[in-house]
Structures are given as C-alpha cells and as structure tokens.
Design an enzyme around this catalytic site. Sequence first.
Site, PDB file in Angstrom:
ATOM      1  N   VAL A 699       0.763  -1.048   0.138  1.00 12.05           N
ATOM      2  CA  VAL A 699      -0.155   0.022  -0.108  1.00 12.05           C
ATOM      3  C   VAL A 699       0.729   1.319   0.135  1.00 12.05           C
ATOM      4  O   VAL A 699       0.243   2.176   0.081  1.00 12.05           O
ATOM      5  CB  VAL A 699      -0.868   0.138   1.188  1.00 12.05           C
ATOM      6  CG1 VAL A 699      -1.825  -1.135   0.868  1.00 12.05           C
ATOM      7  CG2 VAL A 699      -0.321  -0.118   2.441  1.00 12.05           C
ATOM      8  N   ASP A 700       2.174   0.859   0.171  1.00  8.21           N
ATOM      9  CA  ASP A 700       3.075   2.302  -0.150  1.00  8.21           C
ATOM     10  C   ASP A 700       3.664   2.463  -1.522  1.00  8.21           C
ATOM     11  O   ASP A 700       3.076   1.665  -2.492  1.00  8.21           O
ATOM     12  CB  ASP A 700       4.189   2.031   0.873  1.00  8.21           C
ATOM     13  CG  ASP A 700       4.902   0.821   1.033  1.00  8.21           C
ATOM     14  OD1 ASP A 700       4.759  -0.124  -0.212  1.00  8.21           O
ATOM     15  OD2 ASP A 700       5.720   0.419   1.462  1.00  8.21           O
ATOM     16  N   ASP A 701       4.676   3.092  -1.597  1.00  7.13           N
ATOM     17  CA  ASP A 701       5.509   3.244  -3.109  1.00  7.13           C
ATOM     18  C   ASP A 701       6.476   2.239  -3.455  1.00  7.13           C
ATOM     19  O   ASP A 701       7.599   2.560  -3.767  1.00  7.13           O
ATOM     20  CB  ASP A 701       5.867   4.759  -3.208  1.00  7.13           C
ATOM     21  CG  ASP A 701       4.603   5.692  -3.228  1.00  7.13           C
ATOM     22  OD1 ASP A 701       3.422   5.310  -3.854  1.00  7.13           O
ATOM     23  OD2 ASP A 701       4.654   6.822  -2.865  1.00  7.13           O
TER      24      ASP A 701
END
Length: 830
Positions: A699-701
């Site tokens: 869910v992060d980059d």
Amino acid sequence: MSTLSSGVSSFPICPSLFLCSSTRGRSNRGSCSRGRLTSSCGSGCTGLVNDKCDSSSVSWSTPSSSSCRVSPTAASSSSSSSSLSIGEFLSGGSFLSGSRSLQCALIRRRRWDFSVRFMAPTPGQEAGFQNGRLHSAASKADLTKVQEVDAHFQHEIHAVSSAGQYVVEDAEHTLIEPSDEFRRTALIPSREKYDALYRESVKDPDAFWSRIAAEFYWKEKWEVNDGKVHIENFDIRKGPIKVEWFKGGKTNICYNALDRHVEAGRASDIAMYWEGNEPGYDSTVTFGKLLELVCQVANYLRSVGVNKGDAVVIYMPMLVELPVAMLACARIGAIHSVVFAGFSADSLAQRILDCKPKVVLTANGVMRGAKLINLKSIVDSALAQSKEQGHAVETCVVYANEVATKKEQTAWVGERDVWWQDVIPRQASKSEVEWVDAEDPLFLLYTSGSTGKPKGVLHTTGGYMVYTATTFKHAFDYQPGDIYWCTADCGWITGHSYLTYGPLLNGATVVNFEGVPTYPDAGRCWEIVDKYKVTIFYTAPTAIRSLMRAGDEPVKKHSRASLRMLGSVGEPINPAAWKWYYEVVGDSRCPISDTWWQTETGGFMITPVPGAFPLKPGSATFPFFGVQPAIVDENGNELEGECSGYLCIKASWPSAFRTLYGDHARYETTYFAPFKGFYFSGDGCHRDKDGYYWLTGRVDDVINVSGHRIGSAEVESALVLHHQCAEAAVVGYDHDVKGQGIYAFVTLVEGVEYSEELRKALIAKVRYQIGPFAAPDIIHWAPGLPKTRSGKIMRRILRKIAANQIDELGDVSTLADPGVVEQLIELKHK
Ligand code: 6R9
C-alpha cells in the site's frame, strides 16, 4: 489423495457463491447498493447484474449451449449456491437481458481480480484472458487461449459489476484439506493442536520460545527476568522502539547449523546438492565438507583482520561458496551483508559505503541462463567509487568461476585482489567458534522503501536462529529425510532464512540451484526435482506463472513423484497460478504453503501449517505461532472479524529486525509511527469470515517486481540522473509474469523531443544505476504530471492511467492543471 471441498459444493463443480462485496467488507472492491443475486439456473450456472442492467433477468449461453437465467433477489436472500466460469463468460460472448443483448466486458479491478462488466451494447468492446489473466485489447485468438487455460482454472472468478457492486469469488469458499496420508505423519496434524500451540505462544511467548530455544546449543543460557526472556516496546508513544530476545545467551548460528550435526554423527550426510546453470554441472556437499569449507573461509577472514562485529560484503552468484561465506562470517561473529549479484556498481558502492567492510567476497563472473555477467568489473567500479568517497576496501576475494569466464580475462587490482582458490584451500579446515550474544548482529540486508535510500535491515542472532528454524520446520512439515529445494537467491531474505539458516539448522538437505527455471527449457525445475528426489519445493509466483505459460507438457514429462510439499513466497499468488501449481505440479497431492513475510520479519509470519487446517487458494491462511496480526483502518483502529485494511503486527516475535543500520529514527518513523502501538508491514490485507488472511499487495510506493521490492523513488532518482529527464513519476502496474511491472512517466527537459533512442537511454540509465531487474517496462512521455496545487504528484491518477482504467480516474478537479490528465491519456497509445 487430498480431498477438495468447498463450503458450498465440491470443487471443481461450480462452487462459487455470489456475494455482495460490502457484506464481505473488502474495501477496495467497491460497495454494495443492492442485495445478493442468486442463480435460478438448474445447471448450476449463474450470473450477476448491476443497477445499470436495468433488467430483472439476464441469461447467456454456455459452450454446451445450455442457457441460464439469473434474477436479482432481495438483500435478505440466503447465500444459496451458484457458479460461473470465465470460460462460460467468454464462450458465451454476449449476455441477454430480457430481449436485449448486453455487452459484457471483462476487466480486472485490481491485481488478480477478474471483473465482469455489464453495459449497454458498445460494439467492439471485448476483453480476454491469457493464462487466466485479463489481456487488454484481447482478440478472439486470446479468447481461445483462455478457454484452454480455463480447463484448469474455470473456477477462478472474481467478478465485480461495473459499479463494483457484486463480487463472485470462489477461492474464499474452496477449502483444500490435507490428505489423510499427509495428516498421518504431519508434525501438527490437527486444527486443535495448532490452536493449542498458538494460544500458548501468544499467552506466554517467553515460555513457548524458551522451550524451543532450549533445543539449540547455547554456550551460556540467556537471562531470565521475572520469567521473561524478551523485552519489547512496539509503542512509539511509550519511548524508543526496542526488541530483544534471549539477551545474555551465548551461542553461534553456524555452530548450530553445522557442527552440531557433525558432532551428532552426521558428517557424511548430504547438506547441499549444488546444481549449476548448465545441466551436467553439479556437486554434492556433506555436512562434514561444508563445515570444513566454512572453517577455511572463517580462518582466512580472521587472517586478513576481520573481527567480531566487522561487516563483510558478499557479492556472489549462487555457488556453494555463497552460503559458505555467510556461515563463515557467522562463525567468527562478523556481520554479513549480501548484495544480490544483479545490483549495479552504484547500488553495490552505496551498500559498501554504508557498512564499510574491510573485505568484499565475489566471483569473476556467472552465467545466468545463456548470458554472461561479468561480476568482477561491477565490483571494480563499485570499489573505485567507494574509495573515491572515502572508504577503501582492503581485500577483494574473487572466486574464479571458470565455467563462466577465464581468470586471464579478469581485470585485476594487484594489492587488493586475491583469487579465492589461491587463499582459501590452504587454510586449516578447523576453526574456533566465536560465541556471540543472542543480541549480537548476524547480518544486514538492504531493502527498498518509499524513499530513494535503501534500508539496511539488521537482524541479530538468537531470536533469528530459533524462529527461522521453527518456521521452516512447521510451515513445510519438515521431517528427516526430506530433500528441500528453495529457488531463491541468497541475495534476498528468502535465501538467508530458508535456503541457508532455517533448513541447515534443522539438518536438512538443501538443493542450491545456480540457474533460472526456464533454462535450457521449461522442464528444468522438474528435471531437478526428479534428479534429487526433491520432496519440498519452494518458489515464487513469478516463476510459477512463467512456467505455467509453457503449458503442462514440460511438467508432465517428469515424474515429480517425490514431491510432497510445495511453497510460495514473494507476492500474493493468484488463485489461477495456485491451482496450476497444486494440480499440475503437485498432482493435487501436495499442500502449498503460501508464506507471507518480509525482510524485516526475518521469518514466516502468516503461513499454512499444512497438516493442521485446510488451505484456500491464494490465502496465506493463519498467523504462525507467536504472531499477532492486526488489520487496522486508516486511523489505526484495529478491525475485528471479517475486514480489510492495513496489516500490522501487535507484538514482537523472535526474528523481528532490531533496527535499520545506522538509522534507528527511520526504523521508528517508517514502521512504528504510521499506526501507533503496531509494527506496520506496508501491506494491505483482507480477513475472511473464516479468519483466513488474504494479502493484497503493498500500500506504499514500493513496487513488487517478480517478488523483489523496488521503491518508486529509487527508480525516479535514477531516471532524473539522465540529463534530458526533468522529472519522473514511477508506479507499478499488473504484469502477466512479474506480478507487477514498472511504469515510468517522464517529463523531459524543455526543448527535448521524445524518441525511441531516448526511451532506451532512460531504461539503460536505470539498469546502470540500480540493476537490470529494476528497468522500467514502460516509459510514458509526460509533458506534465498531475499535481495538486501544493505540487504533490497524484500517483493515484498515474496508477489508473497505467492500468488503463481511464474511466476510474476519480476526482481530478483538485489538480493544479486537470488538462494534463487528458494529455497523458492521449499519449498513452503513442
Ligand atoms: C519474503 C519476501 C516483502 C513483501 C511483503 C509483501 C510481499 C511476500 C508474500 C507477499 C503476499 C506472500 N510478499 N510474500 N505478499 N503473499 N506470500 O518476499 O521479503 O523481499 O522483503 O518482500 O513481499 O508485499 O511486504 P521481501
């Protein structure tokens, strides 16, 4: 034989349940505005409609030309059985709503989720699948392929209507029980036993883990304070984050992995089968021999001044010498930092500068498939860079890998470089063990984060030893006599925990394969399985998908009769690949342990314990002993029961990483600040009504390419180093084989024209800066990037453009210049 059962009906006959997504609470699948839709089809087929259908019944033809009728029912209707297959959708082609024909398009809403859209007839809108996955702009030919694939996976259906209202999914309802035969000999043969152990492990982790730790050799026992063998603070509000296990205990992981077995009379048992890239090149190493090799390297390292606590960088291909080098460091209390021998000189230099080793171990070259990689020239350039920036490595030990490249073709720096073969074999084959504290560092391993700078994950000795050994044993139901093959490279955490330490601590025989699964052909893995009579095979979904592409024949050509257990790691495994792995590779006989864990966790966190409970295709199932997962919402509130959200862990486990090397503040802000009181994994997760966990991706980059984590920011930094690139924004997109691919939007310097030549140069820049595995798959020329008025790039929009979900861009009105979005869409097809 294993039994297949579903909560509804027996697999593989139409076991799907129509469920409304909101009743299942999976947040990223839209919400339900209506109730359930159920089938009235006598043949077991069913369908779904949404608000836009404006019809009370939908029907279509199946290949056998039977016709089904579906009608919406009230929200309160019971969860009656229904089913649908991709094959039926595709071969049916069109849907009839009352007297009208409805266009049906198949889309994928998010990774691995097939979605079905009903809409008013729009000629020319078609979509198909390849290998059970959507293929954009699919032609009729693709549809044929899908039907072939569908013969295996006809029940992989995740359908969502155009507004995302209705979900058809059967993986959650398919339970795959271990066979009676598997259960009979399983270490943990029942749910009751797992439950009892799990309960104990979270109620009294100190007693639970002490009992297991006592099975290892400790020179001195750990301290016990008030019955506790560990201390932890996972709550940043209460002070610095801290984790310690078995502090005061003196041990050595190399001793436990090798000497202990040799002393128990197992010197001539096989510790490792090494299989070279080229068929015909192999070797067999006993525990006795492995220990001798390790001692020789340990003695050499000591002779050149490597002491306890010093770092050693290892940049080697998958030769026997790579795990040997790791174990040798562990033996003398040095900290190894293995850098995957696919990283560029820049990345290697960055890692060298971070931990400042006296010694670097490498090889002159390696063949990967049919390709020669000249490792020594990469090391030379990295060592030159690091010298320039203030750290001169004193000794570089080079293994002459003459199968790949000749000694005389290897560039040499006189005072610094030595051939492995010149210095190691003449060392004594016995070497003193350095007894270290359980909390002394064992290794550093760098992993990508959301910023451009990789994080040096630090693991310590005692807890890591106890936990990796225990997880290995139970997740694979390891038993003496098993031959275990993990295809991972030691450059990644899986090669540390489950090719080297976990199995060897259990005295297991491991297969170490230098090559790639598809060289010289797609049957290579199964040939190796038969050659060594492999019983446990552990690989990544990306490898499974690439083998699946080659069809069943290369698999079926080989017996695989020795296999009894399969494993998966690195990214979510889509149910289609899961089923192929299960049915074709494992002949529906071998349970699959889909193990969720991370570099940071050191060992398995959510994983099947295969004799204990049934599996669900695509679910990592339940937490391992001592692991307390929490799914939280965006405000950090823990969600109960069936839910979707961010995956966190509530309390420490023995192999948790202790810090980020040299940057404890980053450790705290990255992992413990987002949701106070928890360790945040960076992954999204769904828990179904039966308590099974379904990992849904980062869910992060961070982009997960073939199971390897690559930070968007790292690729962006590499791209902007090109003098003609003014700005770059990188996102992940679904990739048929790699899971995710890298999609780069680039804004060029004023006046520079976009060209094919420039595209290649930009890709080359990333290969050069990071390594070939981080090369963007797609470069999208972006005269402008979608930014908020405060200048923040809206990646959400870029992800949608990359995924071709143009009609799902959402609100673009907050952009400083909404016009850039249209411009980007236009340029997508150029
Ligand atoms: C072991 C490893 C960790 C990230 C993790 C997650 C993804 C790994 C997975 C999985 C779903 C699984 N991941 N295993 N996702 N199911 N069985 O891969 O470590 O390289 O640090 O990557 O990989 O996204 O957060 P690492």
